[in-house]
Design an enzyme around this catalytic site. Structure first.
Site, PDB file in Angstrom:
ATOM      1  N   ASN A  84       0.872  -1.181   0.000  1.00 36.59           N
ATOM      2  CA  ASN A  84       0.000   0.000   0.000  1.00 36.59           C
ATOM      3  C   ASN A  84       0.911   1.234   0.000  1.00 36.59           C
ATOM      4  O   ASN A  84       1.491   1.568   1.022  1.00 36.59           O
ATOM      5  CB  ASN A  84      -0.888  -0.025   1.247  1.00 36.59           C
ATOM      6  N   LYS A 111       0.081   4.227  -0.211  1.00 32.07           N
ATOM      7  CA  LYS A 111      -0.611   5.397   0.353  1.00 32.07           C
ATOM      8  C   LYS A 111      -0.435   6.597  -0.605  1.00 32.07           C
ATOM      9  O   LYS A 111      -0.314   6.399  -1.813  1.00 32.07           O
ATOM     10  CB  LYS A 111      -0.095   5.705   1.754  1.00 32.07           C
ATOM     11  N   HIS A 116      -9.530   0.898   4.477  1.00 34.77           N
ATOM     12  CA  HIS A 116      -8.270   1.086   5.218  1.00 34.77           C
ATOM     13  C   HIS A 116      -8.545   1.979   6.436  1.00 34.77           C
ATOM     14  O   HIS A 116      -9.362   2.910   6.359  1.00 34.77           O
ATOM     15  CB  HIS A 116      -7.222   1.728   4.303  1.00 34.77           C
ATOM     16  N   GLU A 163      -7.035   4.386   7.690  1.00 34.46           N
ATOM     17  CA  GLU A 163      -6.874   5.836   7.478  1.00 34.46           C
ATOM     18  C   GLU A 163      -8.145   6.421   6.867  1.00 34.46           C
ATOM     19  O   GLU A 163      -8.554   7.540   7.210  1.00 34.46           O
ATOM     20  CB  GLU A 163      -5.641   6.092   6.591  1.00 34.46           C
ATOM     21  N   GLU A 188      -5.420  -5.209  10.362  1.00 36.86           N
ATOM     22  CA  GLU A 188      -4.424  -4.175  10.614  1.00 36.86           C
ATOM     23  C   GLU A 188      -4.769  -3.454  11.911  1.00 36.86           C
ATOM     24  O   GLU A 188      -5.610  -2.526  11.907  1.00 36.86           O
ATOM     25  CB  GLU A 188      -4.423  -3.161   9.470  1.00 36.86           C
ATOM     26  N   GLY A 231       2.062   2.266  10.762  1.00 36.25           N
ATOM     27  CA  GLY A 231       2.961   3.412  10.635  1.00 36.25           C
ATOM     28  C   GLY A 231       3.587   3.844  11.958  1.00 36.25           C
ATOM     29  O   GLY A 231       4.186   4.911  12.043  1.00 36.25           O
ATOM     30  N   SER A 256       3.222  -2.085  10.308  1.00 35.74           N
ATOM     31  CA  SER A 256       4.669  -1.972  10.535  1.00 35.74           C
ATOM     32  C   SER A 256       5.432  -3.265  10.261  1.00 35.74           C
ATOM     33  O   SER A 256       6.431  -3.548  10.925  1.00 35.74           O
ATOM     34  CB  SER A 256       4.955  -1.476  11.960  1.00 35.74           C
TER      35      SER A 256
HETATM   36  C1  PEP Z   1      -0.810   0.112   5.820  1.00 35.02           C
HETATM   37  O1  PEP Z   1      -0.816   1.254   5.402  1.00 35.02           O
HETATM   38  O2  PEP Z   1      -1.719  -0.649   5.486  1.00 35.02           O
HETATM   39  C2  PEP Z   1       0.280  -0.309   6.713  1.00 35.02           C
HETATM   40  C3  PEP Z   1       0.225  -1.496   7.244  1.00 35.02           C
HETATM   41  O3  PEP Z   1       1.305   0.601   6.923  1.00 35.02           O
HETATM   42  P1  PEP Z   1       2.702   0.319   7.668  1.00 35.02           P
HETATM   43  O4  PEP Z   1       3.238  -0.990   7.138  1.00 35.02           O
HETATM   44  O5  PEP Z   1       3.551   1.475   7.321  1.00 35.02           O
HETATM   45  O6  PEP Z   1       2.391   0.217   9.130  1.00 35.02           O
END
Ligand code: PEP
Length: 254
Positions: free
Chosen positions: A10, A12, A98, A100, A170, A176, A214
């Site tokens: 992803n 983003k 997601h 976000e 997630e 992040g 992460s």
């Molecule tokens: C994501 O944006 O779905 C994600 C898991 O980000 P990160 O790996 O940076 O935590």
């Protein structure tokens, strides 16, 4: 027997023409046909880059996904991109819900279900994201929050082709932040998601469940070895070709 792993990047709202070209060329070199026969790999760039990214990956075996899809079909919805358009462009997957988007844009479980329905109806694969916040985890609400998120899409999962229906767990507190769920924490939630999908009549043993939050090369393998974790949804590390390629390699079944 575990399901075919899927690793999805992803991106983003990151990237530009020059950086994308370099990233994709490095990924094409690092992810060979042998590896791509054993796992599925997908990258999700921002919408304006979907077409050039798909062109750059043509023939590579790496799929392209969108980061979002409209809840409506074509019409007077300024700024939106429909599932029909994504399918027309040859895009294979779309992320939906997601965290976000849930947090910043107010997407609800009902919106997520409508978007998934639109996408599945035109043949796109869906990667539906679920997860609890830190406050919800600390308040003992993980199961009920994720249960409600899964229940909203369970009827769709029961009807969909399991090859095209993916759930990404997630935990919001791990996205992040550099804080990864332990493999055991992630496995517990994945097992609960699979059991809930099963109770809803979905072919749960064939639906891939990804972990995201992460994930880095050093943490990937221990996560992917867990019984109910079928790959990863990768944010920050998906922008670094060596890291993303290492995470893909970690997903190859032993
Ligand atoms: C994501 O944006 O779905 C994600 C898991 O980000 P990160 O790996 O940076 O935590």
């Amino acid at each position: 027997m575990k399901r075919k792993p899927l690793v999805t990047g992803n991106w983003k709202m990151n990237g530009d023409t020059v950086a994308n070209r370099a990233l994709l060329s490095a990924l094409r070199s690092a992810l060979d046909a042998e590896l791509l026969g054993r796992i599925d790999v997908c990258v999700c760039p921002p919408a304006p880059y979907l077409v050039p990214v798909a062109a750059a990956l043509d023939g590579s075996g790496i799929a392209v996904g969108a980061q979002n899809v409209a809840a409506w079909d074509n019409g007077a919805y300024t700024g939106e991109v429909s599932a029909t358009m994504l399918a027309d462009l040859g895009i294979a997957w779309t992320l939906i819900g997601h965290s976000e988007r849930r947090a910043l844009l107010g997407e609800t479980d009902a919106d997520v279900a409508t978007k998934a329905q639109r996408a599945l109806a035109v043949g796109l694969g869906v990667i539906v994201c679920v997860g609890e916040t830190l406050a919800q985890r600390e308040g003992g609400e993980t199961e009920s929050v994720i249960g409600a998120q899964i229940d909203a899409i369970a009827a769709l999962a029961a009807k969909a082709d399991p090859a095209r229906f993916v759930v990404a767990y997630e935990p919001v507190w791990a996205i992040g932040t550099g804080k990864t769920a332990t493999p055991e924490q992630a496995q517990d939630v994945h097992a609960a998601i699979r059991a809930r999908l099963d109770r809803a009549g979905a072919p749960a043993d064939r639906i891939r469940l990804l972990y995201g939050g992460s994930v880095k090369p050093a943490s990937a393998q221990a996560l992917f070895r867990m019984a109910d974790i079928d790959g990863g949804l990768i944010g920050g590390a998906a922008l670094v070709a060596d890291d993303f390629a290492a995470i893909c390699r970690a997903a190859v079944p032993a």
